[in-house]
Enzyme design. Structure first.
Site, PDB file in Angstrom:
ATOM      1  N   GLU A   1      39.738  60.363  40.048  1.00  0.00           N
ATOM      2  CA  GLU A   1      38.822  59.573  39.311  1.00  0.00           C
ATOM      3  C   GLU A   1      39.362  58.344  38.415  1.00  0.00           C
ATOM      4  O   GLU A   1      38.646  57.849  37.643  1.00  0.00           O
ATOM      5  CB  GLU A   1      37.912  60.405  38.555  1.00  0.00           C
ATOM      6  CG  GLU A   1      38.635  60.946  37.379  1.00  0.00           C
ATOM      7  CD  GLU A   1      39.395  62.243  37.725  1.00  0.00           C
ATOM      8  OE1 GLU A   1      39.666  62.904  36.731  1.00  0.00           O
ATOM      9  OE2 GLU A   1      39.824  62.519  38.588  1.00  0.00           O
TER      10      GLU A   1
ATOM     11  N   ASP B   1      31.823  61.895  44.976  1.00  0.00           N
ATOM     12  CA  ASP B   1      32.223  60.825  45.840  1.00  0.00           C
ATOM     13  C   ASP B   1      31.413  59.543  45.564  1.00  0.00           C
ATOM     14  O   ASP B   1      31.631  58.431  45.337  1.00  0.00           O
ATOM     15  CB  ASP B   1      32.336  61.127  47.314  1.00  0.00           C
ATOM     16  CG  ASP B   1      33.471  62.136  47.512  1.00  0.00           C
ATOM     17  OD1 ASP B   1      34.257  62.250  46.721  1.00  0.00           O
ATOM     18  OD2 ASP B   1      33.666  62.628  48.627  1.00  0.00           O
TER      19      ASP B   1
END
Length: 430
Positions: free
Chosen positions: A354, A328
């Protein structure tokens, strides 16, 4: 005349008035004064026209009762002087004259009535009561108007009235907001210079021609946003505008209700709804909305538009090796890094997982290709906390005539797939 309850009721208006009696004859003055003192709230007497004029100047009685023939200044000259100072003050002549010249001059002066000598109490009192009642009603109407205006002026909402399309009243709240001392000054261009946007159209707030844009159809409201002044804190003020039409009076009333807190809350909600919580950039919904709007503009204006889709190479390895919190952190840092290198007017967003999408309005293929190469190099050279260096693959596509947003992003996704298949850390065009 006895001062009984019936007569007091009949002449009750006089009890609230100050009457000036001007009479040079002592006996006549005393008799008239005694009669009127029973009903008038206040009584003043004067011995001739000049004395009466002085008393009028300093005591300002409500009604003047004057004889005609007097030394120093006669009754007609006194009446003319009184009317010159205060046209609204009723003047009653007590006269024995009956010639035409007298009546013509009385009319020209604007005398309100006359009684003939010898004076009959009922005639004089009846005339004074009628004049007094009218005077009190006029004052009451003026007081109501002042109260109404006071109420409007202290109202926190902005209120305007239009007479046959022309703005004829603006309440003090609105004048202060616009920086104008009065409506006359506002129309002359004396204001702070705010701008006003109504239903997407921009106006100078001080130019009241924009009021014509606001219709008065039932249930129809408008949104108005006033700009901030230099140095003024807070957000632009947002108002809900409604209009009411009064055809019999040829009037229209506009009211502005401040909904700035609600508008700010709505903007904040929309921003949260269109913002990715992790990275702080646009989310999928925000990207979709922006892309649809810019693509429509590109098709309509025949201007270029390109999109760049990219993701992190081997991102699963990062999560497996360093954990999801580190993953993250990488996504957030990547968003910050790329966001600091995009052009003004471009929108960067997290497309999913992503994967990131950059919408570049006005970018031709070559421009988008150079931008993607620059971003690839920036990412490759950057050292990410906890994970070190990493790379991204990029796919880009330029919008084709009539192409949908889904088809455009689909071609960019195909280009990204080719970049991955050919070794990653590179740019491919679709």
């Amino acid at each position: 005349m006895p001062r009984n309850s019936a007569s007091m009721q009949k002449y009750r208006a006089l009890s609230r008035l100050h009457i000036l009696v001007v009479e040079d004859d002592f006996l006549a003055r005393e008799q008239m004064g005694l009669m009127l003192s029973r009903f008038a709230g206040r009584l003043t007497t004067a011995v001739d026209g000049a004395d009466g004029l002085e008393r009028f100047k300093y005591e300002r009685p409500d009604i003047v009762v004057t004889d005609i023939s007097m030394p120093r200044m006669d009754g007609l000259d006194l009446a003319e002087a009184v009317k010159a100072m205060d046209k609204a003050t009723p003047v009653v002549l007590v006269t024995a004259h009956s010639d035409t010249a007298f009546f013509l001059r009385s009319i020209a002066i604007g005398v309100d009535g006359y009684v003939v000598k010898p004076v009959e109490a009922e005639s004089l009192l009846g005339l004074l009561a009628r004049l007094g009642k009218g005077l009190l009603e006029t004052r009451a109407a003026a007081s109501r108007a002042q109260l109404f205006q006071f109420t409007l002026d202290i109202n926190p909402n902005f209120i305007l009235t239009c007479d046959a399309g022309e703005v004829d009243y603006v309440n003090r709240t609105f004048l202060d907001f616009l920086g104008a001392p009065s409506l006359v000054a506002l129309k002359a261009g004396e204001h702070a210079g705010r701008t006003l946007e109504i239903d997407g159209r921009l106006h100078e707030a001080g130019d009241l021609a924009w009021t014509a844009q606001i219709g008065a159809r039932a249930g129809v409201t408008h949104q108005a946003v006033f700009s901030r002044l230099p140095g003024e804190k807070g957000q632009p003020r947002t108002f809900l505008v409604s209009a009411a039409e009064f055809p019999e009076l040829e009037r229209r009333v506009l009211t502005f209700t401040d909904i700035t807190p609600l508008a700010e809350e709505r903007r904040a909600l929309l921003m949260r709804a269109a913002t990715d919580a992790l990275t702080g950039i646009a989310n999928r919904a925000g990207l979709d909305e922006f892309l649809e709007k810019t693509l429509h503009h590109a098709h309509t204006e025949q201007t270029p538009l390109s999109v760049i889709l990219f993701d992190i190479d081997h991102f699963k390895v990062i999560n497996d090796t360093y954990g999801h919190q580190a993953g993250d952190a990488v996504l957030a840092e990547l968003a910050r890094l790329v966001g600091s290198h995009v052009r003004v007017g471009d929108l960067l967003g997290r497309y999913g997982g992503e994967e990131f999408l950059l919408v570049a309005p006005g970018a031709e293929h070559d421009v988008a290709l150079q931008l993607a190469e620059r971003l690839r190099a920036v990412v490759e050279e950057h050292v990410f906390p906890a994970t070190g260096r990493l790379t991204c693959s990029f796919g880009l596509a330029r919008a084709r005539s009539g192409e949908s947003a889904a088809a455009l992003v689909g071609r960019a996704d195909e280009a990204l797939y080719r970049a991955k298949a050919s070794g990653r850390n590179r740019v491919a065009a679709g």
